[in-house]
Design a protein around this motif. Structure first.
Motif, mmCIF file in Angstrom:
data_model
loop_
_atom_site.group_PDB
_atom_site.id
_atom_site.type_symbol
_atom_site.label_atom_id
_atom_site.label_comp_id
_atom_site.label_asym_id
_atom_site.label_seq_id
_atom_site.Cartn_x
_atom_site.Cartn_y
_atom_site.Cartn_z
ATOM 1 N N GLU A 180 40.182 27.432 -18.152
ATOM 2 C CA GLU A 180 41.358 26.565 -18.042
ATOM 3 C C GLU A 180 42.595 27.353 -17.602
ATOM 4 O O GLU A 180 43.505 26.788 -16.974
ATOM 5 C CB GLU A 180 41.628 25.884 -19.381
ATOM 6 C CG GLU A 180 40.600 24.817 -19.736
ATOM 7 C CD GLU A 180 40.779 24.256 -21.131
ATOM 8 O OE1 GLU A 180 40.095 23.269 -21.472
ATOM 9 O OE2 GLU A 180 41.594 24.816 -21.903
ATOM 10 N N ALA A 181 42.611 28.654 -17.922
ATOM 11 C CA ALA A 181 43.729 29.512 -17.517
ATOM 12 C C ALA A 181 43.524 30.127 -16.145
ATOM 13 O O ALA A 181 44.333 30.940 -15.698
ATOM 14 C CB ALA A 181 43.923 30.614 -18.552
ATOM 15 N N GLY A 182 42.437 29.739 -15.467
ATOM 16 C CA GLY A 182 42.178 30.243 -14.131
ATOM 17 C C GLY A 182 41.444 31.566 -14.085
ATOM 18 O O GLY A 182 41.404 32.216 -13.039
ATOM 19 N N VAL A 183 40.861 31.969 -15.218
ATOM 20 C CA VAL A 183 40.125 33.231 -15.294
ATOM 21 C C VAL A 183 38.637 32.950 -15.084
ATOM 22 O O VAL A 183 38.073 32.019 -15.676
ATOM 23 C CB VAL A 183 40.327 33.906 -16.670
ATOM 24 C CG1 VAL A 183 39.498 35.185 -16.775
ATOM 25 C CG2 VAL A 183 41.804 34.203 -16.902
ATOM 26 N N GLU A 184 38.011 33.768 -14.245
ATOM 27 C CA GLU A 184 36.567 33.638 -14.027
ATOM 28 C C GLU A 184 35.836 33.971 -15.320
ATOM 29 O O GLU A 184 36.023 35.051 -15.896
ATOM 30 C CB GLU A 184 36.123 34.589 -12.923
ATOM 31 C CG GLU A 184 34.628 34.548 -12.635
ATOM 32 C CD GLU A 184 34.216 35.582 -11.605
ATOM 33 O OE1 GLU A 184 33.017 35.890 -11.536
ATOM 34 O OE2 GLU A 184 35.090 36.099 -10.876
ATOM 35 N N ALA A 185 35.004 33.064 -15.799
ATOM 36 C CA ALA A 185 34.293 33.278 -17.053
ATOM 37 C C ALA A 185 32.948 32.559 -17.013
ATOM 38 O O ALA A 185 32.874 31.408 -16.576
ATOM 39 C CB ALA A 185 35.115 32.785 -18.244
ATOM 40 N N LYS A 186 31.913 33.226 -17.486
ATOM 41 C CA LYS A 186 30.574 32.656 -17.481
ATOM 42 C C LYS A 186 29.899 32.945 -18.814
ATOM 43 O O LYS A 186 30.049 34.027 -19.380
ATOM 44 C CB LYS A 186 29.747 33.247 -16.338
ATOM 45 C CG LYS A 186 28.301 32.744 -16.286
ATOM 46 C CD LYS A 186 27.570 33.267 -15.072
ATOM 47 C CE LYS A 186 26.083 32.926 -15.105
ATOM 48 N NZ LYS A 186 25.817 31.498 -15.281
ATOM 49 N N VAL A 187 29.141 31.974 -19.296
ATOM 50 C CA VAL A 187 28.379 32.142 -20.523
ATOM 51 C C VAL A 187 26.958 31.626 -20.305
ATOM 52 O O VAL A 187 26.752 30.597 -19.653
ATOM 53 C CB VAL A 187 29.049 31.404 -21.705
ATOM 54 C CG1 VAL A 187 29.211 29.912 -21.430
ATOM 55 C CG2 VAL A 187 28.265 31.622 -23.000
ATOM 56 N N THR A 224 47.278 31.491 -27.477
ATOM 57 C CA THR A 224 47.701 30.309 -26.723
ATOM 58 C C THR A 224 47.840 30.614 -25.234
ATOM 59 O O THR A 224 48.011 29.696 -24.435
ATOM 60 C CB THR A 224 49.047 29.789 -27.248
ATOM 61 O OG1 THR A 224 50.029 30.838 -27.186
ATOM 62 C CG2 THR A 224 48.907 29.326 -28.707
ATOM 63 N N ASP A 225 47.774 31.892 -24.870
ATOM 64 C CA ASP A 225 47.928 32.301 -23.478
ATOM 65 C C ASP A 225 46.721 33.141 -23.049
ATOM 66 O O ASP A 225 46.556 34.269 -23.505
ATOM 67 C CB ASP A 225 49.213 33.098 -23.299
ATOM 68 C CG ASP A 225 49.437 33.544 -21.855
ATOM 69 O OD1 ASP A 225 48.702 33.064 -20.966
ATOM 70 O OD2 ASP A 225 50.333 34.380 -21.626
ATOM 71 N N TYR A 226 45.893 32.581 -22.183
ATOM 72 C CA TYR A 226 44.700 33.278 -21.698
ATOM 73 C C TYR A 226 44.852 33.685 -20.230
ATOM 74 O O TYR A 226 43.913 34.182 -19.634
ATOM 75 C CB TYR A 226 43.462 32.389 -21.866
ATOM 76 C CG TYR A 226 43.092 32.164 -23.309
ATOM 77 C CD1 TYR A 226 42.075 32.894 -23.905
ATOM 78 C CD2 TYR A 226 43.756 31.230 -24.093
ATOM 79 C CE1 TYR A 226 41.722 32.713 -25.229
ATOM 80 C CE2 TYR A 226 43.422 31.025 -25.421
ATOM 81 C CZ TYR A 226 42.401 31.772 -25.989
ATOM 82 O OH TYR A 226 42.072 31.587 -27.308
ATOM 83 N N CYS A 227 46.028 33.461 -19.685
ATOM 84 C CA CYS A 227 46.284 33.783 -18.293
ATOM 85 C C CYS A 227 46.213 35.291 -18.051
ATOM 86 O O CYS A 227 46.610 36.089 -18.901
ATOM 87 C CB CYS A 227 47.665 33.264 -17.905
ATOM 88 S SG CYS A 227 48.135 33.588 -16.192
ATOM 89 N N CYS A 228 45.695 35.652 -16.885
ATOM 90 C CA CYS A 228 45.704 37.049 -16.420
ATOM 91 C C CYS A 228 44.817 37.980 -17.235
ATOM 92 O O CYS A 228 44.960 39.205 -17.149
ATOM 93 C CB CYS A 228 47.128 37.601 -16.363
ATOM 94 S SG CYS A 228 48.238 36.623 -15.317
ATOM 95 N N LEU A 229 43.901 37.429 -18.005
ATOM 96 C CA LEU A 229 42.903 38.263 -18.668
ATOM 97 C C LEU A 229 41.807 38.599 -17.666
ATOM 98 O O LEU A 229 41.632 37.909 -16.653
ATOM 99 C CB LEU A 229 42.322 37.538 -19.878
ATOM 100 C CG LEU A 229 43.258 37.445 -21.090
ATOM 101 C CD1 LEU A 229 42.682 36.502 -22.141
ATOM 102 C CD2 LEU A 229 43.527 38.820 -21.691
#
Length: 245
Positions: A203-210, A172-177
């Protein structure tokens, strides 16, 4: 625990975790992996742990082994020639699921700063998704998926008590990954959970690309001669560049 350590120069350290549905596979799969390719291309060290498989030791054995390998890589970085500022965790399939879990575990323990994660077409969700339900794709399918999860989770399988470290889709918490790059084919079982993971990170503010490729072969990037595999390699190299230098 056995570790395969491949040195291609001093630089980033890559913990690369093999796939196999949590129940199969071996550390030597690293010789054919994208993790080794990145280490060779940019110079660095890739470490692959021979983690305990679910047939003999269910969760949390594999996570504990992989985190121990990460801790070893960080603690002995100087001896290994690893830059502690460039610690990368990746893997394919169940190895991708473990990579995500290791990143969550590392964040929560605060012992090892992971700079980048590469969970390729990761096995993240112990519950059926729209893409893993009634899926008959090449390489992995619904029946095998249920088998792998039931072995890994044992008594937890099918209950509401599965922790996020076991099935990262439950988090439930993806922040700071750490920032994330991944790819997946649109007809394989893990398409939905891959896309959901990237969305939740963003959504948690983490840079992510697929990057999504058309096809239904799980582990398609091991088919090096195919168009999708060649393109996936190029995409991964480009996405990883700033974290490897």
């Amino acid at each position: 625990m056995k570790l395969i350590i491949l040195r291609y120069g001093k630089g980033p350290g890559i913990l690369w975790i093999h796939g196999g549905g949590y129940a199969m596979g071996m550390a030597s799969m690293v010789y054919y992996s994208m993790g080794r390719m990145l280490a060779k291309r940019y110079g660095g060290v890739v470490i692959s742990p021979e983690y305990r498989l679910a047939k003999k030791a269910p969760y949390p054995a594999a996570l504990e082994d992989c985190y121990a390998a990460l801790k070893y890589m960080y603690d002995y970085a100087d001896e290994l020639g690893i830059d502690r500022r460039r610690i990368i965790v990746g893997g394919e399939s169940a190895g991708g699921g473990l990579a995500a879990a290791v990143c969550m575990y590392a964040r929560d323990r605060g012992e090892v700063p992971v700079s980048f994660q590469i969970p390729l077409y990761p096995m993240l969700d112990c519950e059926d998704t729209d893409s893993s339900r009634d899926n008959h794709a090449h390489g992995w399918n619904t029946k095998r998926n249920h088998w792998g999860w039931s072995l890994y989770l044992r008594g937890l399988y099918g209950t509401d008590h599965v922790p996020a470290y076991a099935s990262p889709a439950r988090a439930t918490d993806y922040c700071c990954l750490p920032p994330c790059y991944t790819y997946v084919e649109d007809g394989e079982p893990f398409y939905d959970e891959t896309m959901s993971y990237v969305r939740k990170l963003r959504e948690a503010g983490v840079e992510a690309k697929v990057d999504v490729f058309h096809g239904n072969t799980h582990g398609f990037d091991f088919m090096f001669w195919t168009k999708n595999a060649k393109e996936a390699k190029k995409k991964l190299i480009k996405a990883s560049e700033k974290y490897m230098h």
